[in-house]
Design a protein around this motif. Structure first.
Motif, PDB file in Angstrom:
ATOM      1  N   UNK A 206       0.793  -1.222   0.000  1.00 28.55           N
ATOM      2  CA  UNK A 206       0.000   0.000   0.000  1.00 28.55           C
ATOM      3  C   UNK A 206       0.826   1.273   0.000  1.00 28.55           C
ATOM      4  N   UNK A 207       2.067   1.222   0.499  1.00 27.07           N
ATOM      5  CA  UNK A 207       2.815   2.465   0.636  1.00 27.07           C
ATOM      6  C   UNK A 207       4.193   2.429  -0.024  1.00 27.07           C
ATOM      7  N   UNK A 208       4.416   1.447  -0.903  1.00 20.97           N
ATOM      8  CA  UNK A 208       5.590   1.513  -1.757  1.00 20.97           C
ATOM      9  C   UNK A 208       6.922   1.087  -1.174  1.00 20.97           C
ATOM     10  N   UNK A 209       6.943   0.391  -0.051  1.00 19.03           N
ATOM     11  CA  UNK A 209       8.230  -0.095   0.459  1.00 19.03           C
ATOM     12  C   UNK A 209       8.634  -1.366  -0.296  1.00 19.03           C
ATOM     13  N   UNK A 210       9.837  -1.893  -0.007  1.00 15.64           N
ATOM     14  CA  UNK A 210      10.347  -3.008  -0.819  1.00 15.64           C
ATOM     15  C   UNK A 210      10.879  -4.169  -0.002  1.00 15.64           C
ATOM     16  N   UNK A 211      10.234  -4.487   1.118  1.00 12.84           N
ATOM     17  CA  UNK A 211      10.780  -5.551   1.959  1.00 12.84           C
ATOM     18  C   UNK A 211      10.824  -6.889   1.227  1.00 12.84           C
ATOM     19  N   UNK A 212       9.781  -7.162   0.449  1.00 11.24           N
ATOM     20  CA  UNK A 212       9.685  -8.468  -0.206  1.00 11.24           C
ATOM     21  C   UNK A 212       9.833  -8.355  -1.718  1.00 11.24           C
ATOM     22  N   UNK A 213      10.169  -7.173  -2.185  1.00 12.32           N
ATOM     23  CA  UNK A 213      10.226  -6.954  -3.623  1.00 12.32           C
ATOM     24  C   UNK A 213      11.620  -7.306  -4.124  1.00 12.32           C
ATOM     25  N   UNK A 214      11.744  -8.476  -4.729  1.00 15.32           N
ATOM     26  CA  UNK A 214      13.050  -8.998  -5.105  1.00 15.32           C
ATOM     27  C   UNK A 214      13.787  -8.041  -6.041  1.00 15.32           C
TER      28      UNK A 214
ATOM     29  N   UNK B 116      15.111  -1.746  -0.872  1.00 15.01           N
ATOM     30  CA  UNK B 116      14.782  -2.567   0.303  1.00 15.01           C
ATOM     31  C   UNK B 116      15.519  -2.025   1.518  1.00 15.01           C
ATOM     32  N   UNK B 117      16.761  -1.598   1.308  1.00 16.14           N
ATOM     33  CA  UNK B 117      17.556  -1.035   2.393  1.00 16.14           C
ATOM     34  C   UNK B 117      16.883   0.188   2.997  1.00 16.14           C
ATOM     35  N   UNK B 118      16.457   1.119   2.135  1.00 13.48           N
ATOM     36  CA  UNK B 118      15.851   2.342   2.677  1.00 13.48           C
ATOM     37  C   UNK B 118      14.557   2.027   3.415  1.00 13.48           C
ATOM     38  N   UNK B 119      13.752   1.108   2.880  1.00 14.43           N
ATOM     39  CA  UNK B 119      12.505   0.751   3.564  1.00 14.43           C
ATOM     40  C   UNK B 119      12.803   0.213   4.952  1.00 14.43           C
ATOM     41  N   UNK B 120      13.806  -0.681   5.023  1.00 14.50           N
ATOM     42  CA  UNK B 120      14.118  -1.303   6.309  1.00 14.50           C
ATOM     43  C   UNK B 120      14.680  -0.275   7.284  1.00 14.50           C
ATOM     44  N   UNK B 121      15.526   0.615   6.779  1.00 16.73           N
ATOM     45  CA  UNK B 121      16.122   1.637   7.646  1.00 16.73           C
ATOM     46  C   UNK B 121      15.058   2.555   8.228  1.00 16.73           C
ATOM     47  N   UNK B 122      14.244   3.140   7.348  1.00 15.78           N
ATOM     48  CA  UNK B 122      13.241   4.086   7.840  1.00 15.78           C
ATOM     49  C   UNK B 122      12.234   3.401   8.753  1.00 15.78           C
ATOM     50  N   UNK B 123      11.913   2.154   8.457  1.00 21.65           N
ATOM     51  CA  UNK B 123      10.916   1.487   9.290  1.00 21.65           C
ATOM     52  C   UNK B 123      11.472   1.223  10.689  1.00 21.65           C
ATOM     53  N   UNK B 124      12.717   0.765  10.761  1.00 19.69           N
ATOM     54  CA  UNK B 124      13.313   0.502  12.082  1.00 19.69           C
ATOM     55  C   UNK B 124      13.465   1.790  12.877  1.00 19.69           C
ATOM     56  N   UNK B 125      14.172   2.764  12.302  1.00 16.63           N
ATOM     57  CA  UNK B 125      14.437   4.000  13.045  1.00 16.63           C
ATOM     58  C   UNK B 125      13.142   4.782  13.243  1.00 16.63           C
ATOM     59  N   UNK B 126      12.276   4.746  12.224  1.00 15.27           N
ATOM     60  CA  UNK B 126      11.004   5.444  12.334  1.00 15.27           C
ATOM     61  C   UNK B 126      10.097   4.855  13.411  1.00 15.27           C
ATOM     62  N   UNK B 127      10.110   3.544  13.554  1.00 10.62           N
ATOM     63  CA  UNK B 127       9.298   2.932  14.618  1.00 10.62           C
ATOM     64  C   UNK B 127       9.797   3.398  15.976  1.00 10.62           C
ATOM     65  N   UNK B 128      11.115   3.484  16.108  1.00  7.18           N
ATOM     66  CA  UNK B 128      11.664   4.022  17.352  1.00  7.18           C
ATOM     67  C   UNK B 128      11.199   5.463  17.549  1.00  7.18           C
ATOM     68  N   UNK B 129      11.269   6.253  16.465  1.00  9.36           N
ATOM     69  CA  UNK B 129      10.840   7.642  16.552  1.00  9.36           C
ATOM     70  C   UNK B 129       9.371   7.754  16.952  1.00  9.36           C
ATOM     71  N   UNK B 130       8.542   6.836  16.406  1.00  8.23           N
ATOM     72  CA  UNK B 130       7.121   6.852  16.758  1.00  8.23           C
ATOM     73  C   UNK B 130       6.947   6.550  18.254  1.00  8.23           C
TER      74      UNK B 130
END
Lengths: 627, 110, 208, 364
Positions: free
Chosen positions: A222-230, C137-151
């Motif tokens: 829904x929001x464009x992240x890429x955790x599972x996007x190979x 994938x790296x940026x998604x994982x980074x922002x999600x981890x640090x962002x969850x902490x920020x939240x």
């Protein structure tokens, strides 16, 4: 308050249930909604068996079949089995430890409503463009490729109901840690309370990985992240790991309370103390502990390499030991007892061979190289239905018959109960036993059709025929419920006559404060001890009769859950470029967090039940033993 | 049940004693805070100085672990009497956390 | 329990946070929640480690090239200090010194807000460089981890402020003492998570 | 009564026998009739574990039956209060120790086999003359069909795996889209086709498929991959290495153009100036995998099924071309109307296409 409820009208009753924080009423809510979802999941199961009753059948289309099988699994695990068990935990566990309610009555209600709204949200997918279709395991690559919003209904719905379950888990843990009656040491707790405790601990530590995995799924879709996007560097195996790190303990979250229920039944209907209580407790804890170290056995064929496969194979086999210990302790509980085959005991006795069969096939699948053949075949379908239907569902039916009088004050018909048991039990083995062989004959699971040239026709037909018996059994159970509710013959404290634990020492149904005076516990099987010593009241008291402090009802849990329900709709349609989605997300979150703030700003101190009322109550209810 | 606080009014001596004890405890807290700052400094300096990766990574992870113990046991009072059950759950949680991370940095990648 | 009951430093219980049954329950329940939170963050950390520097072919940003230590160092110091100030607040809470407690809480909130401001500045900076959430994938994982902490920091600030405002007039009692205690526990937990974030994400990121 | 009992016994016996015989399933697909070394090893594990588990079941059953028959309340009387036994440390020890022994019995072969089946060290070992000692096949799983690339031989085929019987065959398995799982039940257990990595394992094929009733072994996709997951079948042809080498040589050669007139029309239709099928489907076996969007059709005439599922005749082929979605919902093949400028393809054109495709063969 609750004594007035009987006189007031239908609307008032509904309002009472919607705002109630009484663990017994919440238990009934869980039972009703879990039962409803069980029926929906059952209808889906019947559709699957109709589709597969012959080769090349076209009852369901390929896409619809995938939706049905996904919803069948998801509904049965998350919306039927778990809530029904949570219902019995709610109804019985506080009574067993001599508590007036759970530790956080408000959160208890919130937990239920979150589950309920999550479940409704998930099922609305049928009417809003299609249900999820990637299996209940929702493996990432397929889930990302799925075009309809079904997967989003799955993710968001399970997030909401998952929070509810987590809250309930914490609540039960705190209740058991802090609210036990004086003298109720850990090693005097009834086994159902013990299994509730361990299952709640598993909920506590297993649900976070699921929440995170689903969170990734929501953001990817829904929001464009890429955790599972190979293509963008993501990895789908992350989903598989996180899902099964949750998924395996989840199986134990289901089966441990079932073990607890059967432990109570074996003791009651053998009129004998549980054999090897200590061993049973430690086996429960061990199973819970191992539950976190074996998840990769669901992933033997993923290609993790032989070292990982060997380690997880060995770890998985070890679980058979504590499980075997339990089986033998139950058998030895019957041994030398005085066995009465009332309906709950029939289920318990039927459970042993069913579960042993499910258990041994489990060990077979733990052998990684053999599992390369069995994995994702009908063998595994047979295996997990043997543990989940043969273990959990039989336990739920058994508990329904066992605790019905305690929860509603009237017995279910024994005659119809036995009919249900035999129909369901025979149907169950007919349906699933043969599926082991279908798997060995090369039939993969989750296939919507099969060719006549594969040699699977006969066994599939037999399997489908068995499903009809199961359905008949469930229908008769429903008839039973309706008939006995209409008749409404009241029963006393201990309708089975051989109750051993505290819940059988108080009226059925118990007053809303449970215990007018907190009991003093002098050993395992408190009520049995008091009965044997000729104590007419059934318990001795740890405090003089005095005012009781009780929490107020609250409508806020419904509102909080509803807020998340609303926000989820906004999130769901977010990728469709509709102008209203963000405002709806904000509105929903405002409702939720606003009511959360309201709850914390407004002091809610509860009320007191006065001593005089307690005395009046006590005189109003007859407490003279059974019948 | 025990919803009401069992009130106990301290004598002057008791009160003084408790206060002194708390002040002392607070001094301990300050010491652990100083240690945390110190450990953080070491970690950042080690990285800024650019030693070998194989040397630094275990060291900074160890420093982080020590900080966590300080937070849990001094700031959050996990060692207090009657905290046995919660410590058990906390450590179970950390155990699961450890297994999850271990898995993700070892067996699944090709 | 009488919510209007007034306490003096002499009658104030040794452990006001667990003096009532409700307090005890909240105390245990909250610790259990923190155990669950540990697993939550572990899942995020594990995913981050698995996806570190992973992206589409020709990805521009890697941890070693992106992160800068001075800002992170400042953030770390600020958050660690705020942990100490909340300890001071609890010290005064136990001494039934409401005014000092409120003052230290205010300092804590101030520090927390500064931390959050710096984090927003940092994220904004990265996004301007072109390292957006949907970058890889790296940026998604980074922002999600640090962002969850920020939240979590944001939620903690809201919680602090709500408690301070709500109880400003009525002072300390055994009804609200557990609440103050829990939010400070929560704050320490946030600090613990940050210790791992600066170690695992930033320090280990910079050395590659 | 006694007569009835006898009949009942006979009936049970018969039922058990039928059950056992039918239980084996078809030899093309049943794991119970292993036709390869890996499947044989796995079958042996199945037998070993079944025996161990049967022992457990028998012990439990004996205790169980005795317990529920001897201690009925109807026999003991309503007033009987049994002795409240606490437990027995000796028994607890016994039923902890015995299962541990049983687990050790099955654990040892499990660990051994796990490592043995994952042993792909000899995969890249070259023989002295430079050719590979073992065959390697790259398996690429795509939405509802399978591509098989032979990198050493420089050939590619689809839907029907052709392998020699007297050597190890190594597989590199990967998916081009969503996750699938590669499974030939009677030859050996499965391995997943992941989108992000290549999994490697080996199988051996002990029986020539021409001996089978259907002439091929059946392969399956074992991981839910979308609507037509159930239809993602492939076939396996096994032959001795002489025949296999011949097949490889034939694949590597240029195929002659069709001689029949109808088939020649079909070839034109198939090509760039016709419907443009050639954009996705190669008709030469020479090449690499994962280049063309659709299955390689070089061996189409030799195949055993149309689209992996339908009986191999021109009627079915035409029906498939006309409306592939009807037979495999969700597959990637475009609607033939869209290739034909929105017009229905005429019956003659379909006949020509079918004739052409059926003429594609390397096995004459």
């Amino acid at each position: 308050m609750s004594s007035n409820a009987q006189k007031s009208g239908f609307g008032a009753t509904i309002w009472d249930y919607m705002t109630s924080v009484d663990h017994k009423k919440i238990a009934i809510l869980y039972l009703m909604s879990g039962g409803l979802f069980f029926l929906i999941g059952g209808i889906e199961a019947m559709m699957i068996r109709i589709q597969l009753m012959k080769a090349g059948n076209d009852f369901l289309s390929a896409g619809t079949y995938n939706e049905v099988l996904t919803m069948h699994g998801t509904t049965m695990i998350f919306l039927a089995a778990m809530p029904l068990l949570l219902g019995f935990m709610n109804a019985i566990m506080p009574l067993q430890i001599g508590a007036r309610d759970v530790a956080f009555p408000f959160l208890n209600s919130l937990g239920f409503w979150l589950f309920f709204f999550g479940g409704v949200f998930l099922n609305l997918s049928w009417f809003l463009g299609g249900a999820p279709d990637a299996g209940w395991t929702n493996y990432a690559s397929l889930a990302l490729a799925s075009e309809s919003h079904g997967i989003d209904f799955y993710s968001l719905g399970l997030t909401i109901s998952g929070f509810g379950t987590l809250i309930s888990g914490i609540n039960f843990l705190v209740t058991i840690i802090n609210m036990r009656a004086p003298g109720m040491t850990y090693m005097r707790m009834p086994l159902f309370t013990w299994t509730t405790f361990v299952a709640s601990a598993l909920i506590l530590l297993a649900f976070p990985p699921l929440t995170i995995a689903i969170f990734f799924m929501v953001f990817d879709r829904l929001f464009g992240s890429h955790f599972f996007d190979v293509a963008a560097g993501g990895n789908t195996i992350i989903w598989e790991h996180l899902f099964w790190i949750f998924g395996h303990p989840e199986v134990y979250i289901l089966i441990l309370p079932a073990f607890g229920i059967f432990s109570e039944i074996f003791a009651i209907f053998s009129r004998k103390r549980l054999f090897g209580y200590t061993a049973l407790v430690f086996a429960t804890i061990l199973i819970g502990f191992y539950g976190f170290m074996v998840w990769a056995h669901h992933m033997f064929t993923v290609g993790l390499g032989p070292t990982a496969n060997a380690i997880f194979a060995l770890a998985t086999m070890i679980i058979a030991v504590p499980t075997g210990v339990k089986i033998f302790n139950w058998l030895l509980t019957i041994w030398g007892g005085s066995v009465s085959f009332a309906t709950p005991m029939l289920y318990a006795v039927g459970f042993i061979p069913s579960f042993v069969a499910g258990g041994v096939t489990g060990v077979m699948q733990a052998m990684a190289p053999l599992d390369y053949q069995l994995h994702d075949s009908y063998f595994i379908v047979a295996h997990f239905h043997y543990v989940i239907v043969g273990g959990v569902v039989l336990a739920i039916f058994a508990a329904t018959h066992l605790y019905w009088p305690k929860m509603f004050g009237t017995m279910l018909s024994e005659k119809l109960g036995k009919v249900t048991f035999w129909l369901f039990f025979i149907g169950f083995h007919l349906t699933f036993f043969i599926q082991h062989f279908l798997g060995l004959m090369g039939m993969p699971r989750r296939v919507y059709t099969f060719g006549a040239d594969q040699g699977w026709d006969l066994f599939n037909a037999i399997s489908s025929a068995g499903a009809i018996f199961m359905a008949l059994g469930v229908i008769i159970l429903l008839v039973n419920v309706i008939m006995t509710t209409v008749k409404n013959e009241r029963v006393g404290n201990d309708p089975w006559g051989d109750g051993r634990t505290l819940e059988w020492a108080i009226p059925s149904p118990p007053p809303f404060y449970n215990f007018a005076q907190t009991p003093l516990v002098r050993g395992l099987d408190t009520y049995w001890i008091e009965k044997m010593e000729g104590n007419k009241e059934g318990m001795i008291y740890a405090e003089p009769l005095g005012d009781i402090h009780m929490p107020n009802n609250s409508f806020i849990p419904v509102v909080m859950s509803f807020g998340l329900f609303v926000a989820s709709f906004g999130a769901l349609y977010h990728p469709d470029d509709l102008p209203w989605t963000v405002p709806v997300i904000v509105l929903g979150l405002l409702i939720t967090f606003g009511s959360m703030l309201l709850r914390s700003l407004k002091d809610d101190l509860g009320f007191h039940v006065h001593k005089e009322d307690l005395i009046k109550d006590r005189e109003g209810v007859k407490t003279d033993g059974h019948q | 049940m025990a919803h009401d606080v069992h009130e106990h009014v301290r004598t002057k001596e008791e009160y003084e004693y408790v206060r002194r004890q708390r002040a002392q405890e607070m001094r301990h807290m300050l010491t652990s805070f100083a240690m945390m700052i110190f450990l953080t400094l070491i970690a950042f300096t080690a990285v800024a100085a650019g030693f070998s990766t194989y040397l630094i990574v275990p060291i900074i992870l160890l420093l982080a672990a020590i900080q966590v113990v300080l937070q849990l046991y001094h700031f959050m009072h996990l060692s207090n009497k009657g905290s046995g059950t919660i410590a058990f759950f906390m450590f179970s949680g950390m155990f699961v956390a450890f297994i999850v991370i271990l898995t993700f940095v070892t067996i699944i990648w090709w | 329990m009488d919510i209007n009951k007034k306490y003096t430093p002499h009658s104030w219980p040794d452990h006001p946070e667990t003096a009532t049954m409700e307090g005890k329950n909240k105390f245990v329940g909250f610790w259990l929640l923190l155990a669950a939170e540990s697993v939550t963050f572990a899942s995020l950390f594990a995913t981050y480690l698995a996806l570190k520097d992973k992206g589409p072919s020709g990805m521009e940003f890697t941890a070693a090239g992106l992160f800068e230590l001075p800002l992170v160092f400042a953030m770390t110091m600020i958050l660690l200090t705020s942990s100490l100030t909340s300890v001071y607040a609890m010290y005064h809470m136990k001494n039934h010194n409401f005014k000092s407690m409120q003052a230290w809480l205010a300092v804590t909130v101030l520090l927390g807000a500064t931390f959050l401001g710096l984090e927003i500045y940092e994220f904004n900076h990265y996004v301007h460089l072109g390292f957006g959430y949907t970058n890889s994938a790296f940026s998604s994982a980074f922002y999600t981890l640090v962002g969850t902490h920020g939240a979590h920091v944001l939620f903690g600030l809201g919680w602090f402020i709500a408690l301070m405002v709500r109880n400003a007039k009525r002072g300390l009692n055994t009804y609200n003492a557990p609440k103050f205690f829990l939010v400070s526990l929560y704050w320490h937990f946030i600090d613990v998570v940050w210790v791992f974030i600066f170690t695992v994400v930033y320090l280990m990121g910079v050395i590659g | 009564m006694i007569n009835g009992l006898k009949k009942w016994r006979l009936f049970t016996l018969m039922a058990a026998l039928i059950f056992f015989l039918a239980g084996c399933g078809r030899e093309e697909i049943s794991t119970l009739i292993p036709a390869g070394g890996v499947a044989q090893d796995q079958f042996n594990l199945l037998i070993l574990s079944s025996v161990v588990m049967l022992f457990v079941i028998i012990v439990v059953t004996i205790v169980y039956v005795l317990a529920i028959t001897k201690f009925r309340r109807s026999k003991l009387g309503d007033e009987f209060i049994p002795e409240q036994v606490e437990g027995s440390a000796k028994l607890e020890f016994l039923w902890t120790a015995i299962p541990i022994v049983l687990i050790i019995i099955i654990a040892i072969p499990t660990v051994y086999q796990t490592f043995d089946l994952a042993d792909t060290r000899t995969m890249d070992v070259e023989a002295e003359d430079g050719s590979m000692t073992n065959l390697t096949v790259n398996v690429i799983a795509k939405l509802y069909w399978w591509e098989f690339e032979y990198p050493e031989q420089g050939i590619v085929t689809a839907q029907e795996l052709v392998v020699p019987t007297d050597q190890r065959v190594y597989f590199n398995v990967v998916s081009a889209d969503v996750k699938h799982s590669f499974w030939i039940p009677s030859i050996g257990g499965k391995i997943d086709a992941n989108p992000e990595n290549t999994n490697t394992f080996y199988l051996t094929f002990d029986q020539e498929s021409s001996e089978l009733e259907d002439g091929v072994f059946y392969g399956k996709c074992a991981e839910l991959c979308g609507p037509s997951h159930a239809l993602m079948d492939f076939k396996v042809k096994t032959m001795n290495s002489g025949d296999f080498d011949q097949w490889v040589t034939a694949m590597q050669e240029e195929q002659p153009a069709p001689s029949e007139e109808l088939a020649q029309t079909g070839e034109e239709l198939f090509g760039q100036d016709g419907l443009g099928c050639i954009a996705c489907h190669a008709t030469s076996g020479v090449g690499e995998g994962n280049i063309m969007a659709g299955p390689n059709l070089a061996t189409f005439g030799d195949r055993n099924r149309v689209a992996g599922i339908l009986e191999h005749n021109e009627e079915n082929l035409k029906a498939w071309i006309r409306d592939p979605q009807q037979y495999k919902p969700g597959n990637q093949m475009p609607d033939v109307k869209s290739l034909n400028g929105g017009q229905d393809v005429s019956e003659q054109d379909l006949d020509a296409l079918a004739a052409y495709l059926m003429s594609l063969s390397v096995e004459q």
